[in-house]
Design a protein around this motif. Structure first.
Motif, PDB file in Angstrom:
ATOM      1  N   THR A   7       1.070  -1.029  -0.028  1.00 31.69           N
ATOM      2  CA  THR A   7      -0.036  -0.072   0.100  1.00 31.69           C
ATOM      3  C   THR A   7       0.750   1.211  -0.126  1.00 31.69           C
ATOM      4  O   THR A   7       1.809   1.363   0.741  1.00 31.69           O
ATOM      5  CB  THR A   7      -0.909   0.040   1.093  1.00 31.69           C
ATOM      6  N   THR A   8       0.474   2.327  -0.805  1.00 34.06           N
ATOM      7  CA  THR A   8       1.375   3.406  -0.867  1.00 34.06           C
ATOM      8  C   THR A   8       0.532   4.667  -0.403  1.00 34.06           C
ATOM      9  O   THR A   8      -0.740   4.624  -0.526  1.00 34.06           O
ATOM     10  CB  THR A   8       2.138   3.794  -2.380  1.00 34.06           C
ATOM     11  N   ALA A   9       0.957   5.666  -0.320  1.00 36.97           N
ATOM     12  CA  ALA A   9       0.342   6.877   0.336  1.00 36.97           C
ATOM     13  C   ALA A   9       1.065   7.966  -0.276  1.00 36.97           C
ATOM     14  O   ALA A   9       2.373   8.048  -0.731  1.00 36.97           O
ATOM     15  CB  ALA A   9       0.259   7.065   1.641  1.00 36.97           C
ATOM     16  N   ALA A  10       0.302   9.015  -0.906  1.00 34.89           N
ATOM     17  CA  ALA A  10       1.152  10.252  -1.743  1.00 34.89           C
ATOM     18  C   ALA A  10       0.442  11.493  -1.193  1.00 34.89           C
ATOM     19  O   ALA A  10      -0.705  11.655  -0.485  1.00 34.89           O
ATOM     20  CB  ALA A  10       0.797  10.057  -3.204  1.00 34.89           C
ATOM     21  N   ALA A  11       1.451  12.617  -1.164  1.00 33.95           N
ATOM     22  CA  ALA A  11       0.957  13.894  -1.063  1.00 33.95           C
ATOM     23  C   ALA A  11       1.510  14.695  -2.139  1.00 33.95           C
ATOM     24  O   ALA A  11       2.527  14.315  -2.827  1.00 33.95           O
ATOM     25  CB  ALA A  11       1.666  14.471   0.341  1.00 33.95           C
ATOM     26  N   GLU A  12       0.858  15.726  -2.566  1.00 34.89           N
ATOM     27  CA  GLU A  12       1.254  16.643  -3.752  1.00 34.89           C
ATOM     28  C   GLU A  12       1.091  18.084  -3.143  1.00 34.89           C
ATOM     29  O   GLU A  12       0.165  18.401  -2.517  1.00 34.89           O
ATOM     30  CB  GLU A  12       0.356  16.357  -4.800  1.00 34.89           C
ATOM     31  N   TRP A  13       2.008  18.918  -3.593  1.00 31.90           N
ATOM     32  CA  TRP A  13       1.929  20.491  -3.200  1.00 31.90           C
ATOM     33  C   TRP A  13       2.979  20.959  -4.060  1.00 31.90           C
ATOM     34  O   TRP A  13       3.278  20.540  -5.122  1.00 31.90           O
ATOM     35  CB  TRP A  13       2.291  20.530  -1.899  1.00 31.90           C
ATOM     36  N   ARG A  14       3.222  22.269  -3.986  1.00 27.14           N
ATOM     37  CA  ARG A  14       4.225  23.086  -4.734  1.00 27.14           C
ATOM     38  C   ARG A  14       5.234  23.711  -3.932  1.00 27.14           C
ATOM     39  O   ARG A  14       4.880  24.266  -2.935  1.00 27.14           O
ATOM     40  CB  ARG A  14       3.495  24.217  -5.759  1.00 27.14           C
ATOM     41  N   ALA A  15       6.551  23.498  -4.481  1.00 32.66           N
ATOM     42  CA  ALA A  15       7.722  24.578  -3.899  1.00 32.66           C
ATOM     43  C   ALA A  15       8.640  24.691  -5.230  1.00 32.66           C
ATOM     44  O   ALA A  15       8.552  23.907  -6.188  1.00 32.66           O
ATOM     45  CB  ALA A  15       8.164  23.602  -2.748  1.00 32.66           C
ATOM     46  N   LEU A  16       9.554  25.540  -4.970  1.00 33.59           N
ATOM     47  CA  LEU A  16      10.641  25.865  -5.966  1.00 33.59           C
ATOM     48  C   LEU A  16      10.084  26.071  -7.166  1.00 33.59           C
ATOM     49  O   LEU A  16      10.782  26.139  -8.044  1.00 33.59           O
ATOM     50  CB  LEU A  16      11.467  24.572  -5.963  1.00 33.59           C
ATOM     51  N   GLY A  17       8.859  26.463  -7.138  1.00 34.62           N
ATOM     52  CA  GLY A  17       8.166  27.015  -8.512  1.00 34.62           C
ATOM     53  C   GLY A  17       7.683  25.910  -9.278  1.00 34.62           C
ATOM     54  O   GLY A  17       7.416  25.902 -10.556  1.00 34.62           O
ATOM     55  N   THR A  18       7.309  24.696  -8.596  1.00 36.29           N
ATOM     56  CA  THR A  18       7.164  23.503  -9.311  1.00 36.29           C
ATOM     57  C   THR A  18       6.109  22.684  -8.612  1.00 36.29           C
ATOM     58  O   THR A  18       6.032  22.970  -7.217  1.00 36.29           O
ATOM     59  CB  THR A  18       8.459  22.817 -10.047  1.00 36.29           C
ATOM     60  N   SER A  19       6.030  21.522  -9.367  1.00 35.82           N
ATOM     61  CA  SER A  19       5.187  20.326  -8.614  1.00 35.82           C
ATOM     62  C   SER A  19       5.889  19.444  -7.579  1.00 35.82           C
ATOM     63  O   SER A  19       7.075  19.158  -8.207  1.00 35.82           O
ATOM     64  CB  SER A  19       4.278  19.789  -9.521  1.00 35.82           C
ATOM     65  N   VAL A  20       5.756  19.107  -6.495  1.00 42.99           N
ATOM     66  CA  VAL A  20       6.347  18.386  -5.561  1.00 42.99           C
ATOM     67  C   VAL A  20       5.509  17.148  -5.500  1.00 42.99           C
ATOM     68  O   VAL A  20       4.109  17.318  -4.955  1.00 42.99           O
ATOM     69  CB  VAL A  20       6.651  19.142  -4.313  1.00 42.99           C
ATOM     70  N   ARG A  21       5.772  15.824  -5.510  1.00 50.80           N
ATOM     71  CA  ARG A  21       5.004  14.852  -5.428  1.00 50.80           C
ATOM     72  C   ARG A  21       5.901  13.659  -4.435  1.00 50.80           C
ATOM     73  O   ARG A  21       7.094  13.526  -4.864  1.00 50.80           O
ATOM     74  CB  ARG A  21       4.667  13.992  -6.548  1.00 50.80           C
TER      75      ARG A  21
END
Length: 323
Positions: A7-21
């Motif tokens: 099972t995996t879990a993920a988070a997404e947001w933005r930093a450094l002017g780009t997408s973070v996953r």
């Protein structure tokens, strides 16, 4: 070793002017890993940003040839950039900062498209990475007066490598970190590897691209990076511009390839190889094959070319990252 699906879990947001996953194989540690990642990227931005007036890199660029003591983080980021320059015969060169500013990429990309200031496109060679002196013993860097560094070609990929390794060690599980599509993995991967969709432009993981060829591959270790001329684009004075500069001209590269994706031992290596392939243009597939790298190249008209080590197919599976 168990082959049962994890099972995996993920988070997404933005930093450094780009997408973070961020994806982890142990959902229990997702929040703590995400907090550690946010702290690390904040430190990275404070050291390496070309757009922050208070960053270490900005101070270094303004030093007018004086030796400057830098943090270990910036020293290592610069060392990675200089190694990439040497490995690519200067096709990936951190001294393109002035050229990037000249074409209008002088602020966070979210603001570049809104800027209507005129630009003057002039052919100019990058000063050259060999002029930059990094003294690891004293922790100092000397950048000649008039030379401005831009670590964007390599630093983001290196940050993904460093973050993935740090989090995997801290959490004791498999970790994937993707920064704008530059993807690094560490720790034990899910069964079948991390499923990564490769496409021209980074987009939502659960939405296949509406145009352009794409494929899905499994990544078990190391990193994968896509460099392209379709992702960060803008127009000024009728000119179509993008963020990959040819150090030989100081202008956005004109390449036979629209995108190049490379898998390598590290994301930083993959990024350097993919960017160099765009800059060098024709014959890149032969050079990548000679280096033993798995690569996928998309021509300007959409023709896909792969090196022999690129996987020919991938079984359908949930998408974990998009490059």
């Amino acid at each position: 070793m168990s082959t049962a699906p994890r099972t995996t879990a993920a988070a997404e947001w933005r930093a450094l002017g780009t997408s973070v996953r961020l994806v982890v194989t142990d959902p229990v540690v997702l929040d703590s890993c995400n907090l550690l990642l946010a702290r690390y990227l904040a430190e990275f931005d404070a050291a390496c940003s070309r757009f922050r007036p208070d960053s270490e890199l900005t101070a270094l660029n303004a030093a007018a040839g004086r030796p400057v003591r830098v943090s270990p983080l910036l020293a290592e980021a610069l060392a990675v950039a200089l190694r990439a320059a040497g490995a690519t015969d200067g096709a990936v060169d951190p001294t393109v900062g002035s050229a990037m500013e000249a074409i209008g990429y002088d602020r966070d990309f979210t603001l570049v498209r809104e800027d209507d200031r005129p630009v003057r496109l002039t052919v100019r060679h990058a000063p050259g990475w060999r002029q930059v002196k990094l003294d690891r013993a004293s922790g100092t860097v000397t950048v000649p007066a008039g030379v401005r560094l831009d670590l964007g070609a390599t630093a983001k990929a290196w940050a993904a490598d460093r973050a993935a390794a740090m989090l995997a060690e801290a959490a004791g599980c498999g970790v994937l970190v993707s920064l704008g599509g530059d993807t690094a993995v560490a720790g034990e991967p899910p069964a079948g590897g991390w499923r990564i969709r490769v496409q021209d432009v980074t987009g939502p993981v659960d939405e296949p691209p509406t145009q352009g060829p794409y494929t899905t591959v499994g990544l078990h270790s190391g990193g994968l990076a896509t460099s392209g001329t379709a992702a960060r684009t803008w127009r000024r004075d009728g000119h179509a511009l993008h963020h990959i500069v040819d150090p030989r001209t100081g202008l956005p590269v004109r390449s036979a390839w629209r995108t190049v994706t490379v898998a390598a031992a590290t994301c930083a290596d993959a990024n350097a190889a993919s960017t160099a392939a765009l800059v060098k243009g024709a014959g890149a597939e032969r050079r990548l094959t000679g280096q033993g790298l798995a690569a996928r190249l998309v021509g300007q008209e959409g023709l896909v070319v792969t090196t022999p080590s690129w996987p020919t197919s991938a079984a359908p599976a949930p998408m974990k990252a998009a490059a």
